[in-house]
Each structure stands twice: as C-alpha cells, then as structure tokens.
Scaffold this active site. Structure first.
Site, PDB file in Angstrom:
ATOM      1  N   ARG A  87      -2.743 -40.092  15.060  1.00  0.00           N
ATOM      2  CA  ARG A  87      -3.114 -38.780  14.527  1.00  0.00           C
ATOM      3  C   ARG A  87      -4.616 -38.760  14.335  1.00  0.00           C
ATOM      4  NH1 ARG A  87      -1.626 -38.173   9.670  1.00  0.00           N
ATOM      5  NH2 ARG A  87      -0.126 -39.860   9.445  1.00  0.00           N
ATOM      6  N   LYS A 231       4.251 -33.325  12.296  1.00  0.00           N
ATOM      7  CA  LYS A 231       3.347 -33.149  11.168  1.00  0.00           C
ATOM      8  C   LYS A 231       2.746 -31.746  11.093  1.00  0.00           C
ATOM      9  CE  LYS A 231       4.273 -37.010   9.380  1.00  0.00           C
ATOM     10  NZ  LYS A 231       4.389 -38.124  10.235  1.00  0.00           N
ATOM     11  N   CYS A 274       3.197 -48.482   6.449  1.00  0.00           N
ATOM     12  CA  CYS A 274       3.267 -49.235   5.190  1.00  0.00           C
ATOM     13  C   CYS A 274       4.707 -49.622   4.851  1.00  0.00           C
ATOM     14  CB  CYS A 274       2.665 -48.430   4.051  1.00  0.00           C
ATOM     15  SG  CYS A 274       0.882 -48.225   4.204  1.00  0.00           S
ATOM     16  N   ARG A 419      -0.267 -49.704   0.494  1.00  0.00           N
ATOM     17  CA  ARG A 419      -0.831 -51.042   0.714  1.00  0.00           C
ATOM     18  C   ARG A 419      -1.817 -51.320  -0.395  1.00  0.00           C
ATOM     19  NH1 ARG A 419      -0.926 -53.436   6.321  1.00  0.00           N
ATOM     20  NH2 ARG A 419       0.619 -52.142   7.351  1.00  0.00           N
TER      21      ARG A 419
HETATM   22  C1  SPV Z   1       2.915 -40.943  10.689  1.00  0.00           C
HETATM   23  O1  SPV Z   1       1.823 -41.330  11.142  1.00  0.00           O
HETATM   24  O2  SPV Z   1       3.082 -40.704   9.487  1.00  0.00           O
HETATM   25  C2  SPV Z   1       4.041 -40.766  11.582  1.00  0.00           C
HETATM   26  C3  SPV Z   1       3.796 -40.703  13.001  1.00  0.00           C
HETATM   27  O3  SPV Z   1       5.130 -40.606  11.142  1.00  0.00           O
HETATM   28  S1  SPV Z   1       2.963 -39.276  13.439  1.00  0.00           S
HETATM   29  O4  SPV Z   1       2.781 -38.427  12.298  1.00  0.00           O
HETATM   30  O5  SPV Z   1       3.754 -38.613  14.450  1.00  0.00           O
HETATM   31  O6  SPV Z   1       1.687 -39.692  13.964  1.00  0.00           O
HETATM   32 MN    MN Z   2       4.981 -40.058   9.024  1.00  0.00          MN
END
Ligand code: SPV
Ligand code: MN
Length: 625
Positions: A87, A231, A274, A419
């Site tokens: 991301r 997301k 985490c 963490r």
């Molecule tokens: C996260 O990074 O919290 C994930 C993977 O669950 S994604 O959001 O798809 O990058």
């Molecule tokens: Mn996630």
C-alpha cells in the site's frame, strides 16, 4: 452529448447491455457511462455470478499474461511492479471539497484539483483493453450488514482476486432500488510493460471521492491499492458506520474452542504484518475472517461479520509447523493466486518457508539469482517480504460455518496488538471497555513494517491499527468505539497483546506459537473460568493458569523464568509510552475524548504507585499477592 442510456447502448454488446440494465440503479449506470467515456475501452464485460462468467475472468487472467499457471492445478502467480509492492500512503489521498475539512493527519488534496489530476491519468487508459464490471457485496448477501459495490477494472488479475475475496452479488444488486447508494470503484493498471505490469510509477495514484462514495486508482496493481472492496471500501464504510451508528474495523474474527466443546468468537486488530492473519487461523480453531469486520448492535447483542470472504495473506514465514492449515491449502489443488513470490520449476517459494529454497528463478525483479542487487546496490531477496497468497475462506478446512450468517456472530472478546519491543506485556485484559479501547486501541504504538512502502522499524502510533483508513476525525472514531457498547448487556472483553516484546539483548521473549495460549486464556476469561492478576496496566494471567494451557496447546513445560521474563511490568517503558501517546493525542488528535486523557492519567498514577512499592521492574509474582 449522449444520454447515459444511449452511450451504454452504443458501447456495450446487446448481451452486456441487458445485463447492466437489469441492475436498475441510476448511480451505477452513470458511473459506468462516465468510466467508459473517460477510459475508452475496446470492450465492456459485465460479469454476473454465473460459473461461466467467473471462469472466463479466471481464464483471461492467464490468457492475457497477468497470471501464470503453477504446477499444482488451480494455482497461479502474479507479479506487481518493483515499486508497487505494498500500500502506498504517499499517493493515497482523500479528495476534500473546498467547503469541508478533514483531519490534518489524513493525506488529502482539494477535490476539484485531485479529480482533474486522476481523471487526466485515467483518460484513454483502457484503450484496446476490456473493461470488466463486477457486482460484489461486502458482508454476507441479503443482510443488514451488506454493502453493495461495483468494481470497474481493466485488470483480469484484480477481477479474479476479488472473486476469491468477496461475495459475487450480481443477483443481489438486481434487487436494489433505482436511487439506492452503492460504492463505486474505478481502477486501471495504466501503462503496462510486455509482462503486463504497471510501469508508470511516478503517476501511481489512489484518490478517494468520499462525497460520492467513489474511488479511483491508476498505474498500480498491488491489491491493497486496486481492489476497491479492500482498503478503499473500508474508508467509506467507516464513514457510513459513523453516520449509522455501527463500526467498521480492521479486524480478524475467529472461533476459539473452550472447555466442554463451547466456541467463543474473538476479533482482533493488528497493523499489517503484526500477526493478525496467523492469529485468525490458529490450528484447531475456526477462521471467520482475517482483515475487516463490521460490528452492529442487534437486540442488545454485539454481533460481528466478516466484510470479506477470502484472505489476501502475507506468505512470508508461513511454515508447515506454524501454519498447517494454510500450508495445506497452498500445497493442494484448488484456486490460489500467489503474489510476488519466487517461481522456480513452476513452484512457488517464499521467505521463511522453512524448507530449502532455490538459488534462481523469477520474482518481482524479473530473472532472479542469489546475490542479485538492485539499482542502489542492495541485495534483492528471493521474494518480497510482502508477498501474498489469495484464497477463498471456504477453501480452508477450518472455515467457520457462520461465515455467511446474515446476523453474524456474538463476540466474546476483542484484542489490539502491535509491534512493541519494549513496553507492553504479551497479553493483558482491560479493567473495562473504555479502559481497553483507550489503553490498548487508542494507545497502539508499533514499528512500521514492509506492508507499507517506506522505512521499516520506525515507531509510530497507529490508532486501533486502522489509522491508515480513517476518513472521519480520529477523535470521533475513538468516541464512537467508546460509545458503541451502550445498551449492550455483555460487551466483549478487551485485551491487549504484544507478540514482539524483546529482552535487553534484543531477543523476542516469546515463541511464535505462544499467541495460541494467549487466545485460549482469553477464551477462559470471557467465561469467567480463571481469575487474573491485577497490574498497573491491566489484568494479566496467573502463572498456574498458563502452565496447563502451554501443556495442552503447545505441549510445552512453561517455566517460572519465562513467565517472569514475559510478564514483568516494565514501569519506565510504560510511563514513557504513556507520555508519547498523550503527546500524540494532544498534537494530532483534535477532539480526542476526555476519557483518553483520564485513562492515561489513571494508568500513570497506578504505575507510579506500583513503582513506589516494587521498583522499576515488577515481577508478576510480586503482584499476585
Ligand atoms: C494490510 O496491509 O493491512 C492488508 C493488505 O491487509 S492490503 O491492505 O491489501 O495491502
Ligand atoms: Mn489489512
């Protein structure tokens, strides 16, 4: 100017037009017509729920070279670009109208300016390609929890992944009203190289028009940037939940078995990488979800569903010993997409898989060999740390039978973890709901990880592990959490966990599988089966309750030395953490609830009192009385 209907009729084949028109919703029709005009695809494919359509998407992903088959039937792999492995916070922005303000902590751009920019990048981006249109549902279909969504993408890989991760909902959307709201996502991979990988890194953008519940994403393929229902939708549902009085959380849900065959549902929030997915799929327990949960009050009960229906999980460190359930799925025939792993001899390999790995193959950097360096002279690992697998939950032997229950499940407890190398004990229970939300959720401090592009290992506050996705004022979000349990007779217990506590030498004080014991202890606490030791930061397990659990769950003889090492209250570290958290809220969380400051103050007092009596480092045996 064409009318929406004329344009759709002109650009779609009769069959696809009929399919789209059967979903009688004005917003969807306008969104699709606008996207066609903007991106200029050669064709439009309207995907229904039929096996035939879904198989077509799967086949095209391979035919067009976005995925390639592996040796095991049903397995494929996909690579994202070298600079597109996670991301991307920098280029992910909210489009904020001039007349509105959004928390300064959130990355944003003026709406008109941002829209012009991203629409400029999307212009003509689907030329010569097929636009894929998918109808999907967040939450079980036909439930009070369901959120209808429409995804447009020119990536067969994205469309295929969403099939594994979400509920296909063409039929459900045929039933929605003409004026009902839906979430709309428009993605284009943008410029591609010969391997079908997005190359225009400089122009990667993810922009979110929350005023229209519409999100745009371009020049990227990484799942977290492109699959609208992941997301991007979470940000929108957080806003919707705020308006409607429910909660959308970055949480897993699993069913934990307890004495006498009972099952207790627990949820948990962890920042990316985490331990969230591995907690969600502990061997012998059932998994209901690993990433996004919705909570609603129904008849005075705290009920939860998984927004998703599959897992986009981190594959690094998945071993046959620690993660037998997913290991099994990753090795037997069935639908799996491996992402950013190493391929050699048509087999997938990843970091920390616990078996020997080859010295050469193909990975996210192209042809790879051991010792290969990047442009900056840094050694390229055999696979990216954020390499992932994509599977439907129903492929797992321990998928929870309530996954599709439209009413969800009653939650017994929830946990927050990050963490934290220095301060927090491995597991503790809050004194009450608000204390837990504040001390473990709103105080969550964690080291950054590889799942987000940027530097690793930097300590940061990540409220409830959801900060990246908050699209409402942070203080309001915390308040909503505090208020949510009003009117609920038995709210879930709140726990704080920390799988990453280290000793003075920098060694982890726990084994990776210890989390299973903590979860079993929580299960007992939910039912009041064991007492706990009161300490300044919460309630911790008694040694005598952990001994049988370590034996039963891990067949380990748990020693007093380990217990002392793990559960010693580190007063200076906890006081320092409280200082940082308080400062953070004062500076970055305008409107943070008074309960946050009150709770931090009380904890500080408790820590100081305990220090007077027992010193800086307090053995749990000194507190057990
Ligand atoms: C996260 O990074 O919290 C994930 C993977 O669950 S994604 O959001 O798809 O990058
Ligand atoms: Mn996630």
């Amino acid at each position: 100017m064409h009318s929406v209907n004329e344009l759709l009729k002109e650009k779609l084949t009769a069959e696809n037009y009929d399919r789209l028109i059967a979903v009688d919703n004005a917003k969807i029709h306008e969104f699709v017509a606008d996207a066609i005009e903007l991106t200029n695809p050669q064709k439009v494919f309207v995907c229904t729920d039929s096996d035939q359509d879904v198989n077509y998407v799967r086949r095209m992903a391979v035919e067009k070279g976005e995925e390639n088959p592996l040796e095991t039937p049903g397995h494929t792999y996909h690579f994202d670009g070298y600079y597109d492995q996670g991301r991307d916070r920098e280029i992910t922005r909210y489009l904020v109208p001039k007349t509105e303000t959004l928390s300064e902590a959130l990355n944003q751009i003026e709406r008109e300016e941002g829209l012009a920019e991203i629409r400029g990048l999307l212009k003509g981006s689907m030329k010569g390609r097929t636009m894929i249109l998918r109808f999907l549902s967040l939450g079980p279909a036909g439930s009070v929890f369901s959120v209808p969504c429409v995804q447009i993408t020119d990536s067969w890989y994205v469309a295929h992944s969403e099939d594994l991760l979400y509920r296909s909902a063409y039929e459900q959307l045929r039933k929605i009203g003409r004026d009902e709201n839906v979430f709309c996502f428009l993605h284009s991979s943008g410029k591609l190289n010969e391997n079908m990988i997005s190359v225009d890194v400089e122009n990667k953008r993810v922009y979110m028009d929350y005023t229209k519940d519409t999100m745009y994403s371009v020049n990227t393929q990484y799942g977290g940037n492109t699959m609208g229902l992941k997301k991007l939708a979470l940000r929108l549902t957080i806003r919707q939940a705020d308006r409607e009085g429910w909660l959308a959380e970055h949480m897993f849900i699993s069913g934990v078995s307890g004495p006498g065959g009972r099952k207790t549902y627990l949820a948990g929030a962890f920042p990316s990488a985490c331990g969230k997915t591995s907690t969600a799929m502990l061997p012998g327990e059932t998994i209901m979800g690993d990433d996004i949960a919705y909570f609603r009050k129904i008849n005075g009960e705290f009920r939860a569903v998984n927004a998703e229906a599959g897992i986009f999980g981190i594959i690094q460190n998945v071993t046959s010993r620690d993660d037998p359930t997913i290991w099994d799925v990753l090795h037997k025939p069935g639908e799996v997409i491996f992402v950013n792993i190493l391929v050699a001899d048509k087999k997938p390999h990843w970091l920390g898989m616990g078996t020997e790995t080859p010295d050469k193959g193909v990975n996210f950097s192209g042809e790879w060999f051991k010792g290969k360096k990047d442009a900056k002279g840094k050694e390229i690992p055999l696979a990216h740390k954020n390499a992932r697998y994509t599977v439907a939950l129903k492929a797992l032997a321990n998928c929870d039978p309530e996954l599709e229950n439209p009413e969800g499940v009653v939650l017994g407890g929830l946990m927050y973890g990050g963490r934290d190398p220095k301060a927090s004990v491995p597991v503790q229970q809050s004194f009450d709901w608000t204390h837990g939300i504040v001390s473990y959720g709103a105080s969550l401090e964690t080291e950054t990880t590889f799942a987000i592009i940027g530097e690793e290992g930097v300590m940061e506050i990540n409220l409830m592990s959801i900060q990246d996705f908050l699209a409402i004022p942070l203080g309001k979000y915390i308040q909503n959490n505090i208020d949510f349990v009003r009117g609920i007779d038995n709210p879930p217990l709140v726990f704080g966990v920390n799988y990453f506590l280290r000793d003075k030498q920098g060694n982890f004080v726990n084994g990776v599988r210890d989390k299973h014991v903590w979860v079993k202890w929580m299960e007992l606490r939910v039912h009041g089966d064991v007492p706990a030791v009161t300490c300044p930061t919460g309630q911790i397990p008694r040694y005598e309750d952990l001994v049988p659990l370590f034996k039963q769950v891990l067949d380990n003889d748990y020693t007093k030395e380990d217990y002392i090492k793990q559960f010693t209250i580190r007063v200076p570290e906890n006081l320092a953490k409280i200082e940082r958290v308080e400062k953070y809220h004062k500076e970055n969380v305008p409107g943070s609830p008074q309960a946050v400051y009150d709770t931090l103050k009380t904890t500080r007092e408790r820590l100081n009192e305990a220090r007077e009596l027992h010193g800086d480092y307090i053995s749990p045996f000194d507190l057990a009385g």
